[in-house]
Design a protein around this motif. Sequence first.
Motif, short mmCIF file in Angstrom:
data_model
loop_
_atom_site.label_atom_id
_atom_site.label_comp_id
_atom_site.label_asym_id
_atom_site.label_seq_id
_atom_site.Cartn_x
_atom_site.Cartn_y
_atom_site.Cartn_z
N TYR A 48 0.84 -1.20 0.00
CA TYR A 48 0.00 0.00 0.00
C TYR A 48 0.87 1.25 0.00
O TYR A 48 0.63 2.20 -0.74
CB TYR A 48 -0.91 -0.02 1.23
CG TYR A 48 -1.88 1.14 1.30
CD1 TYR A 48 -3.11 1.08 0.67
CD2 TYR A 48 -1.57 2.29 2.02
CE1 TYR A 48 -4.01 2.14 0.74
CE2 TYR A 48 -2.46 3.36 2.10
CZ TYR A 48 -3.68 3.27 1.46
OH TYR A 48 -4.57 4.32 1.52
N ARG A 49 1.91 1.24 0.84
CA ARG A 49 2.82 2.39 0.91
C ARG A 49 3.51 2.61 -0.43
O ARG A 49 3.65 3.74 -0.89
CB ARG A 49 3.86 2.18 2.00
CG ARG A 49 3.33 2.31 3.41
CD ARG A 49 4.45 2.04 4.42
NE ARG A 49 3.98 2.03 5.78
CZ ARG A 49 3.87 3.11 6.55
NH1 ARG A 49 4.19 4.29 6.08
NH2 ARG A 49 3.46 3.00 7.79
N ARG A 50 3.93 1.53 -1.06
CA ARG A 50 4.59 1.66 -2.36
C ARG A 50 3.62 2.15 -3.43
O ARG A 50 3.97 2.99 -4.25
CB ARG A 50 5.19 0.32 -2.79
CG ARG A 50 6.42 -0.05 -2.00
CD ARG A 50 6.99 -1.36 -2.46
NE ARG A 50 8.16 -1.71 -1.67
CZ ARG A 50 8.67 -2.92 -1.60
NH1 ARG A 50 8.13 -3.91 -2.28
NH2 ARG A 50 9.73 -3.15 -0.86
N LYS A 51 2.40 1.60 -3.43
CA LYS A 51 1.41 1.96 -4.43
C LYS A 51 1.08 3.45 -4.39
O LYS A 51 0.94 4.10 -5.42
CB LYS A 51 0.14 1.14 -4.23
CG LYS A 51 -0.94 1.42 -5.24
CD LYS A 51 -2.14 0.51 -5.03
CE LYS A 51 -3.23 0.80 -6.06
NZ LYS A 51 -4.38 -0.08 -5.87
N TYR A 52 0.97 3.99 -3.19
CA TYR A 52 0.60 5.39 -3.03
C TYR A 52 1.80 6.29 -2.72
O TYR A 52 1.63 7.42 -2.25
CB TYR A 52 -0.49 5.53 -1.96
CG TYR A 52 -1.77 4.86 -2.42
CD1 TYR A 52 -2.57 5.46 -3.38
CD2 TYR A 52 -2.15 3.62 -1.92
CE1 TYR A 52 -3.74 4.85 -3.82
CE2 TYR A 52 -3.31 2.99 -2.36
CZ TYR A 52 -4.10 3.61 -3.31
OH TYR A 52 -5.24 2.99 -3.76
N ASN A 53 3.00 5.76 -2.94
CA ASN A 53 4.25 6.52 -2.78
C ASN A 53 4.36 7.16 -1.40
O ASN A 53 4.71 8.33 -1.26
CB ASN A 53 4.37 7.57 -3.88
CG ASN A 53 5.80 8.01 -4.07
OD1 ASN A 53 6.73 7.29 -3.72
ND2 ASN A 53 5.98 9.20 -4.60
N LEU A 54 4.04 6.39 -0.38
CA LEU A 54 4.16 6.84 1.01
C LEU A 54 5.51 6.40 1.56
O LEU A 54 6.08 5.41 1.09
CB LEU A 54 3.03 6.25 1.85
CG LEU A 54 1.61 6.62 1.43
CD1 LEU A 54 0.59 5.82 2.24
CD2 LEU A 54 1.38 8.10 1.61
N PRO A 55 6.04 7.07 2.57
CA PRO A 55 7.31 6.64 3.15
C PRO A 55 7.15 5.29 3.85
O PRO A 55 6.08 4.96 4.36
CB PRO A 55 7.64 7.73 4.16
CG PRO A 55 6.35 8.42 4.44
CD PRO A 55 5.50 8.26 3.23
N SER A 56 8.22 4.51 3.85
CA SER A 56 8.18 3.22 4.54
C SER A 56 8.06 3.46 6.05
O SER A 56 8.23 4.58 6.53
CB SER A 56 9.45 2.42 4.24
OG SER A 56 10.56 3.03 4.87
N TYR A 57 7.80 2.39 6.78
CA TYR A 57 7.67 2.50 8.24
C TYR A 57 8.96 3.07 8.83
O TYR A 57 8.93 3.98 9.66
CB TYR A 57 7.37 1.12 8.84
CG TYR A 57 7.33 1.12 10.34
CD1 TYR A 57 6.20 1.56 11.03
CD2 TYR A 57 8.43 0.71 11.09
CE1 TYR A 57 6.17 1.58 12.41
CE2 TYR A 57 8.41 0.73 12.47
CZ TYR A 57 7.28 1.16 13.13
OH TYR A 57 7.25 1.18 14.50
N ALA A 58 10.10 2.53 8.39
CA ALA A 58 11.39 2.98 8.93
C ALA A 58 11.64 4.45 8.61
O ALA A 58 12.13 5.21 9.45
CB ALA A 58 12.51 2.11 8.38
#
Length: 110
Positions: A48-58
């Motif tokens: 989901y983070r990759r799909k919407y270009n969000l930062p990773s958890y880290a």
Amino acid sequence: MASNNSKYSQEVREETAKFIIESGKSATSVGAEMGIDKNTVCRWVRDYRRKYNLPSYAEEKGILEKKPRYASADAKKIKQLEKDLKKAEKQIKEEREKVEILKKCLQIFM
């Protein structure tokens, strides 16, 4: 990526991942509440983070600094351009020396 024979629809995956990101709850605890393996839920969140270009958890927690996607390719390109520049500068220097020699020859023959 979801396969055709998966148990959970893409909508369920995205809603779960969105809930985890927005609520700040851990994927492990949400997975346990839903009866889904924690690794599966973590993968949903990561996708989901990759799909919407969000930062990773880290990156979000400041554990890891986000690197530019093409940094290594850009670095290689820069090195190649620097090599080309040095080569061109060397050729220019040689041509200038030839011009100076020709100028001296021209003065001698005049």
